[in-house]
Enzyme design. Structure first.
Site, mmCIF file in Angstrom:
data_model
loop_
_atom_site.group_PDB
_atom_site.id
_atom_site.type_symbol
_atom_site.label_atom_id
_atom_site.label_comp_id
_atom_site.label_asym_id
_atom_site.label_seq_id
_atom_site.Cartn_x
_atom_site.Cartn_y
_atom_site.Cartn_z
ATOM 1 N N TYR A 21 -104.773 -79.002 72.801
ATOM 2 C CA TYR A 21 -103.539 -79.663 72.375
ATOM 3 C C TYR A 21 -103.153 -79.250 70.966
ATOM 4 C CZ TYR A 21 -106.374 -82.874 69.507
ATOM 5 O OH TYR A 21 -107.218 -83.416 68.560
ATOM 6 N N CYS A 22 -101.868 -79.411 70.667
ATOM 7 C CA CYS A 22 -101.324 -79.233 69.327
ATOM 8 C C CYS A 22 -100.164 -80.201 69.175
ATOM 9 C CB CYS A 22 -100.884 -77.785 69.088
ATOM 10 S SG CYS A 22 -99.611 -77.204 70.221
ATOM 11 N N THR A 23 -99.415 -80.119 68.101
ATOM 12 C CA THR A 23 -98.388 -81.129 67.814
ATOM 13 C C THR A 23 -97.264 -81.136 68.833
ATOM 14 O OG1 THR A 23 -98.865 -80.866 65.459
ATOM 15 C CG2 THR A 23 -96.843 -82.039 66.040
ATOM 16 N N VAL A 60 -98.702 -83.456 71.385
ATOM 17 C CA VAL A 60 -99.035 -84.839 71.050
ATOM 18 C C VAL A 60 -97.777 -85.707 71.022
ATOM 19 C CG1 VAL A 60 -100.134 -86.342 69.349
ATOM 20 C CG2 VAL A 60 -101.002 -84.031 69.701
#
Length: 500
Positions: free
Chosen positions: A209-211, A238
């Protein structure tokens, strides 16, 4: 795709006209003439008189935007982009703001939509099948429950953001990233003895995951190239998870989310973390180590340091906003920020007198100090992540006895075969790149990997009571110098003398 667009906007904001909006979106698509595309966007914005600020990057592989606009102007621009068949169906996140989230607009062509070691032009970003399988927030949450329950079939959870982003908040069960910068991810995650992917079965499920999702999509093509077959990403990043789970009691995000706009950090319920007051002070303070620091990060006022760090109110008052006692005595400084935020260019705080005082070797000296600080930070990290293999090598080297120089030469001699093989591999990789249109990814070629490898060699030369970051850096520099000296000697021995 209005449902996705408005999912990030609280209901209260839908009933009134927002003063400003923060907009984020990206889309991979083949763009034949990206520079002409930039001009088309610029002309459309000017024609409508929209006041947009932020970063909008376009290249042959698509578009990436984090920007804000007055009223609903940013939203109107995003819908105009999405109306293009090439960008149809992209997810658009919208957040109400009380002011512009960025200082100015940077709409331009950019060779890489995200910064990655080796670039991204050779990666098949526009091929949906070459990227990871996207998981909805619901599917992601269900898998996250498995990870935290320690189930045998649980995927490996991988945070691919920068290390300082993890410090502000992360999914429960996620380890801090090995890399401080996303651009190193290609090499650090698979590096023996350090990376979380080193030595794992390449068919094991990996969920990352990342932003907002773009970094994961880019990195997933790298993992596929490196042979990992079961890769999954959180669709929308996210931010999408917060839209669905941020206000629920069973959400599995700890603390806050680092964001790259004027908010700097946001809570899972969508509010800027600054609005939470004392309730936000749950992070580890860089200065005292207590979990009493609020987000966001601050930059040290010492320009030569410029460390990005979290600090509690007590340490901030004690050190006047600096990160340590040494920085409080520096002369090349900016005023401490009363409220967390971004510093302006140093020229806004500078004066003719201070500039005159820094003339001469001052600038180069500051570069040397910054480089030395980065070396010490890397050495401290390497010391924290030593493996049993490193310990075995250290015992072997220490048992040979002799002076430090003797042990250094012995260590280099022992690794010479490996070094020669690496150099041969380098040549082969370069030949492969010239024969094909796509580049190849070889973790052994990274300067980060080489620096860590030398530091791990230096570890073996030092006795237990000597293993500090300072001594490790000094020993690594001696190894590098000795290696250069030995190569020069070999070259001189092979070069015939010319008699005059």
């Amino acid at each position: 795709m209005m449902g996705a667009m408005m999912g990030a906007t609280p209901r209260a904001a839908l009933r009134t006209e927002p003063e400003f909006q923060l907009i984020t979106f990206f889309r991979f698509a083949a763009i034949e003439d990206p520079r002409a595309e930039v001009e088309r966007h610029r002309a459309h914005i000017a024609r409508n008189g929209w006041e947009l600020r932020g970063r909008i990057y376009v290249n042959e592989q698509g578009i990436n935007a984090q920007m804000s606009g007055r009223g609903r102007e940013g939203e109107a621009y995003a819908k105009w982009v999405e109306s293009d068949a090439r960008f149809s169906g992209m997810r658009i996140s919208v957040y109400p703001m009380e002011e512009q989230a960025h200082p100015r607009l940077a709409l331009r062509y950019k060779p890489n939509l995200v910064q990655l070691e080796g670039g991204t032009n050779h990666l098949p970003l526009t091929d949906r099948e070459a990227r990871a399988k996207p998981l909805s927030p619901k599917e992601w949450h269900e898998n996250l429950i498995k990870v935290n329950a320690g189930e045998a079939d649980a995927p490996l959870l991988l945070d691919v953001r920068n290390g300082y982003e993890w410090d502000v908040g992360h999914f429960r069960g996620a380890e801090r990233p090995v890399q401080e910068s996303f651009r190193e991810t290609v090499y650090t995650n698979v590096q023996d003895g350090l990376g979380p992917l080193a030595g794992i079965d390449k068919s094991k499920p990996i969920m990352m995951y990342c932003t907002g999702g773009i970094r994961c999509d880019v990195y997933s093509t790298v993992l596929r190239e490196q042979g990992y077959t079961n890769v999954m990403t959180l669709e929308g990043g996210v931010q999408a998870y917060f839209d669905e789970y941020g206000k629920r009691g069973d959400q599995l995000w700890d603390d806050h989310l680092f964001v790259f706009d004027s908010r700097l950090a946001m809570a899972p319920d969508g509010r800027p973390s600054a609005e939470l007051g004392e309730d936000a002070a749950t992070l580890r303070c860089y200065c005292c180590g207590e979990n009493t620091a609020p987000p966001p990060h601050r930059n040290c006022p010492n320009v030569d340091c410029n460390r990005l760090f979290l600090v509690c109110p007590g340490c901030s008052d004690k050190l006047d906003g600096f990160c340590c006692e040494a920085c409080t005595k520096a002369s090349h400084i900016r005023p401490s920020l009363v409220n967390p935020g971004r510093y302006e260019k140093y020229s806004n705080y500078d004066s003719p007198e201070s500039r005159a005082a820094r003339r001469g070797p001052g600038r180069s000296n500051r570069k040397v100090r910054r480089r030395q600080r980065r070396k010490l930070e890397l050495a401290a990290y390497v010391l924290e992540h030593m493996t049993s293999v490193d310990e075995s090598r250290a015992r072997l080297v220490q048992s040979t006895g002799g002076t430090f120089a003797d042990r250094t030469r012995s260590l280099i001699d022992a690794s010479r075969t490996i070094v020669v093989e690496d150099e041969d591999d380098d040549d082969n990789d370069q030949a492969d790149e010239s024969d094909s249109e796509e580049g190849t990814i070889n973790p052994a070629l990274s300067r980060y990997s080489k620096q860590r490898a030398t530091l791990r060699e230096a570890y073996a030369l030092l006795a237990k009571d000597q293993r500090t970051p300072e001594n490790l850096v000094e020993a690594a520099e001696k190894i590098a110098e000795e290696r250069k000296r030995m190569k020069r000697s070999e070259h001189e021995a092979k070069t015939p003398m010319i008699c005059l």
